[in-house]
Scaffold this motif. Sequence first.
Motif, short mmCIF file in Angstrom:
data_model
loop_
_atom_site.label_atom_id
_atom_site.label_comp_id
_atom_site.label_asym_id
_atom_site.label_seq_id
_atom_site.Cartn_x
_atom_site.Cartn_y
_atom_site.Cartn_z
N TYR A 151 49.82 11.37 -7.11
CA TYR A 151 50.46 9.99 -7.70
C TYR A 151 51.88 9.81 -7.31
N MET A 164 38.69 7.75 -3.72
CA MET A 164 37.86 7.87 -4.73
C MET A 164 36.72 7.08 -5.16
N GLY A 191 38.15 11.50 -16.44
CA GLY A 191 38.83 11.56 -14.84
C GLY A 191 37.89 10.49 -14.09
N LEU A 215 44.09 8.89 -16.98
CA LEU A 215 45.66 8.83 -17.29
C LEU A 215 45.94 7.32 -17.37
N GLY A 238 44.21 8.20 -21.67
CA GLY A 238 44.35 9.50 -22.22
C GLY A 238 44.73 10.51 -21.49
N ARG A 255 34.18 15.67 -9.46
CA ARG A 255 35.35 16.04 -8.57
C ARG A 255 36.39 16.48 -9.51
N1 SAM Z 1 35.84 11.29 -11.02
C1 SAM Z 1 36.31 10.32 -10.04
C2 SAM Z 1 35.63 10.33 -8.86
O1 SAM Z 1 34.86 11.57 -8.70
O2 SAM Z 1 35.77 9.50 -8.06
C3 SAM Z 1 37.90 11.03 -9.76
C4 SAM Z 1 38.11 12.15 -9.27
S1 SAM Z 1 39.62 12.49 -9.16
C5 SAM Z 1 39.51 14.02 -7.86
C6 SAM Z 1 40.51 13.24 -10.36
C7 SAM Z 1 40.62 12.25 -11.49
O3 SAM Z 1 41.33 12.94 -12.76
C8 SAM Z 1 41.63 11.22 -11.12
O4 SAM Z 1 41.09 10.07 -11.41
C9 SAM Z 1 42.79 11.63 -12.16
O5 SAM Z 1 43.55 10.42 -12.50
C10 SAM Z 1 42.06 12.11 -13.29
N2 SAM Z 1 43.09 13.17 -14.20
C11 SAM Z 1 43.74 14.04 -13.76
N3 SAM Z 1 44.51 14.81 -14.75
C12 SAM Z 1 43.81 14.00 -15.66
C13 SAM Z 1 44.29 14.34 -17.08
N4 SAM Z 1 45.02 15.34 -17.68
N5 SAM Z 1 43.45 13.46 -18.08
C14 SAM Z 1 42.81 12.49 -17.64
N6 SAM Z 1 42.40 12.33 -16.23
C15 SAM Z 1 43.19 13.19 -15.38
#
Ligand code: SAM
Length: 348
Positions: A151, A164, A191, A215, A238, A255
Motif C-alpha cells: 500500500y 484481490m 482482511g 484496515l 480495524g 489469503r
Molecule cells: N481476503 C481478501 C481476498 O482474499 O481477496 C484479501 C486478501 S489480501 C492478500 C490481505 C488483506 O488483509 C488485505 O485486504 C489487507 O488490507 C488486509 N490486512 C493486512 N493486514 C491487516 C491487519 N493488520 N488487520 C486487518 N486487515 C489487514
Amino acid sequence: MAEHLSQSELDYPFKLLEYFNGFRVSKVIFSACELGVFDLLLGAPGPLSARHVAHELRTSVDGMERLLDALVGMEVLEVEPAEGTALYSSSDVANLYLARGSSKSLHHMMTYQNQTVYPLWTHLGDAVREGRNQNEKTFGLQPEDPFQAVYRSDDEMLKFMGLMDSSWILDGHDIATAFDLSCFQKIVDLGGCTGALAREMAKAYPSSSVSVLDLPTVVDAAKKYFSRENDDVVFHSGDFFLGDVPPADLYVLARIVHDWPEEKCLSLLRKLHDTCRPGGGVLLVEAMLLETRRGPLMAQIFSLNMLVQMEGRERPPSGYTRLLNDAGFHDVQVCRTGKSYDAILAVR
Ligand code: SAM
Ligand code: ASE
C-alpha cells in the motif's frame, strides 16, 4: 508413463523450451491489455487490420502486427489471412476475460501482475538466496510490515484491491459453497478487502449476516470504489493483529495465513479461537499444495510469490491442520475445488 514423458523430453525438451519462453508469453498478453487491444476489438463492428488497430491505439504498424500475430499464435485472437490485409478479431475468451468492460474481466489482475509482480520477480534469485522479500530492492522500501509496501501509494492500494477483487470473479462461488456454512449465523471475513468474497458468501447464505474487517484506509477505498447496489455487506475498520475482532460464528481468512510468518498466524488463530463460541469455526481459503510436494504448479509458484513479496508461504493440508490444531481448533475438513483456491474448515 512418466518414463515415456521424460524419454520424449530427452529427445527434444519441448516443455523446457516452453518454460523458457513463459515470461515473454505473459508480457504479450499484459502489453496488449495495457495498449487496449482487447477493448478495441470488442468494440469494433468487425475484424480489423493491423494498420487500423495501430492507428486507433497510436502505435507503430509493424510492432502492432507482430503483437497481433503472437496473440493469434497463443489462440487469444483470431485472424482471417487475406492476400491484401489480414483481419484480426477477438476470441470469446478474450472478450469475456481480457477486455475491460466485461463483468468477468481480469483486467485488474493483469495490470497488477504486469506492474508490480513482474518487477518483483526480477529479483527471484536474490529472494531465494536471502530468504526474504524483495520490496527494498524493487521499490526502495523495507518496511516492518509487507502491507506498507503493498500500500505504498493510493494508486498501488487500488491496484492491489483490484487484483484481490478479480480472483473471486472466478473462484468466489466455489469457495462459498465448498462447505455447507448455513449453520453459521454471523460470518466475518477478516482482511476481506473489497468485500468480493463476502458478497459471494452473502449470496450463498441469504439468512446469515456477512461483514468484512480490514484496515481503515482499505475500508474507505472499498466503500468508495468497490461498493455495489443493494450491498448488504457491512464493513468494520480495524487491525486483526493489534485490536479485538468482532464476535462471529465463522471467521473467514482468505489469503491471510499465506501472507504472514508462522508465529503471527498462530497468534491470530488463537485470538479467533478465544473469541468464537464452541461450535464456531474458521474457514481458511488458500491455494493448497499437494501432500506429495508434486504440485499444483500454480500453488508452488504462489508460494514463491509469497517469498518475493510477503512473509508467508503456501502449505499442504497437513500444514493448515497443524496450525489449526495448535490454535485449538479441531475437525479440520479440506475441500479442493480444482480451481486456483481451496477451502479448509475447522471448528472450536
Ligand atoms: N481476503 C481478501 C481476498 O482474499 O481477496 C484479501 C486478501 S489480501 C492478500 C490481505 C488483506 O488483509 C488485505 O485486504 C489487507 O488490507 C488486509 N490486512 C493486512 N493486514 C491487516 C491487519 N493488520 N488487520 C486487518 N486487515 C489487514
Ligand atoms: C497476497 C496475494 C497476492 C499477497 C500478495 C499478492 C497475489 C499477488 N500478490 O496475499 C495473488 C496471488 N498470487 C499470484 C502470484 O498471483
